[in-house]
Design an enzyme around this catalytic site. Structure first.
Site, PDB file in Angstrom:
ATOM      1  N   GLU A  31       0.813  -1.220   0.000  1.00  0.00           N
ATOM      2  CA  GLU A  31       0.000   0.000   0.000  1.00  0.00           C
ATOM      3  C   GLU A  31       0.849   1.274   0.000  1.00  0.00           C
ATOM      4  O   GLU A  31       0.319   2.367   0.121  1.00  0.00           O
ATOM      5  CB  GLU A  31      -0.950  -0.005   1.199  1.00  0.00           C
ATOM      6  N   GLU A  91     -10.892  -4.926   8.703  1.00  0.00           N
ATOM      7  CA  GLU A  91      -9.769  -3.992   8.658  1.00  0.00           C
ATOM      8  C   GLU A  91      -8.789  -4.395   7.568  1.00  0.00           C
ATOM      9  O   GLU A  91      -8.322  -3.555   6.814  1.00  0.00           O
ATOM     10  CB  GLU A  91      -9.069  -3.953  10.024  1.00  0.00           C
ATOM     11  N   TYR A  94      -5.488 -10.092   3.568  1.00  0.00           N
ATOM     12  CA  TYR A  94      -4.214 -10.128   2.855  1.00  0.00           C
ATOM     13  C   TYR A  94      -3.840 -11.575   2.557  1.00  0.00           C
ATOM     14  O   TYR A  94      -4.011 -12.447   3.400  1.00  0.00           O
ATOM     15  CB  TYR A  94      -3.109  -9.483   3.697  1.00  0.00           C
ATOM     16  N   GLY A 105      -7.772 -15.611  -1.328  1.00  0.00           N
ATOM     17  CA  GLY A 105      -8.464 -14.374  -0.970  1.00  0.00           C
ATOM     18  C   GLY A 105      -9.972 -14.564  -0.921  1.00  0.00           C
ATOM     19  O   GLY A 105     -10.641 -14.076  -0.016  1.00  0.00           O
ATOM     20  N   TYR A 138     -13.486  -7.596  -5.118  1.00  0.00           N
ATOM     21  CA  TYR A 138     -14.567  -7.416  -4.144  1.00  0.00           C
ATOM     22  C   TYR A 138     -15.892  -7.111  -4.839  1.00  0.00           C
ATOM     23  O   TYR A 138     -16.940  -7.633  -4.438  1.00  0.00           O
ATOM     24  CB  TYR A 138     -14.215  -6.310  -3.147  1.00  0.00           C
TER      25      TYR A 138
END
Length: 174
Positions: A31, A91, A94, A105, A138
């Site tokens: 990130e 939160e 990963y 995932g 997602y």
């Protein structure tokens, strides 16, 4: 929690925390926030209730059955909405890069979704950086981008400002 041929998804144990912290750092590096993580093993053990103190988060690991190593994690917590009551907030999710594209995932996402249902939560919420390619993943699982749909923006008041606000309150009471 549950097993499949390839993975075991379960609550983290004390011996998993070192691996989880390493993956938190990997996520921060991805990130582009390498200096972000400030958690210690003791913090995560305490906050996940593994030390016997009040639980603030649920920490999960995904174990690869082939080598019995943690290849992914998720940290979630219970939250509250004045519109719908309780909900489950993710939160982090990963998966180590070398284990992606194997369904890891998706397995984590399905497991935390099932946990939300188990808790009788009407929704699951999480944040994704705008540039993160996982957004498409997602969305393919039915997640809705609230910034795009409803114009919600996520804000934060950080530690230094929190202290200032608390001092302002104290000064106004004097």
């Amino acid at each position: 929690m549950s097993k499949s041929d390839e993975f075991i998804f379960r609550r983290a144990q004390v011996e998993d925390i070192k691996d989880v912290l390493a993956m938190i750092q990997e996520l921060a590096d991805f990130e582009k926030m390498s200096n972000g993580p400030q958690l210690t093993e003791a913090d995560l053990i305490r906050d996940s209730g593994l030390s016997g103190e009040q639980e603030y988060c649920e920490v999960y690991v995904l174990i690869d059955n082939a080598n019995n190593l943690a290849i992914g994690y998720s940290i979630c917590y219970k939250a509250y909405s004045t519109w719908q009551g309780r909900y489950f907030f993710v939160e982090d999710i990963y998966v180590k890069p070398e284990h992606r594209k194997r369904g890891a995932g998706k397995r984590i996402f399905l497991e935390v979704s099932a946990r939300a249902v188990e808790l009788k939560c009407p929704r699951l919420e999480f944040n994704v950086l705008e540039w993160n390619p996982a957004r498409k993943f997602y969305e393919s699982l039915g997640a809705v981008d609230l910034t795009a749909r409803e114009g919600w923006h996520y804000y934060r008041v950080e530690q230094q400002q929190l202290a200032k606000l608390a001092n302002d309150l104290s000064a106004s009471k004097s």
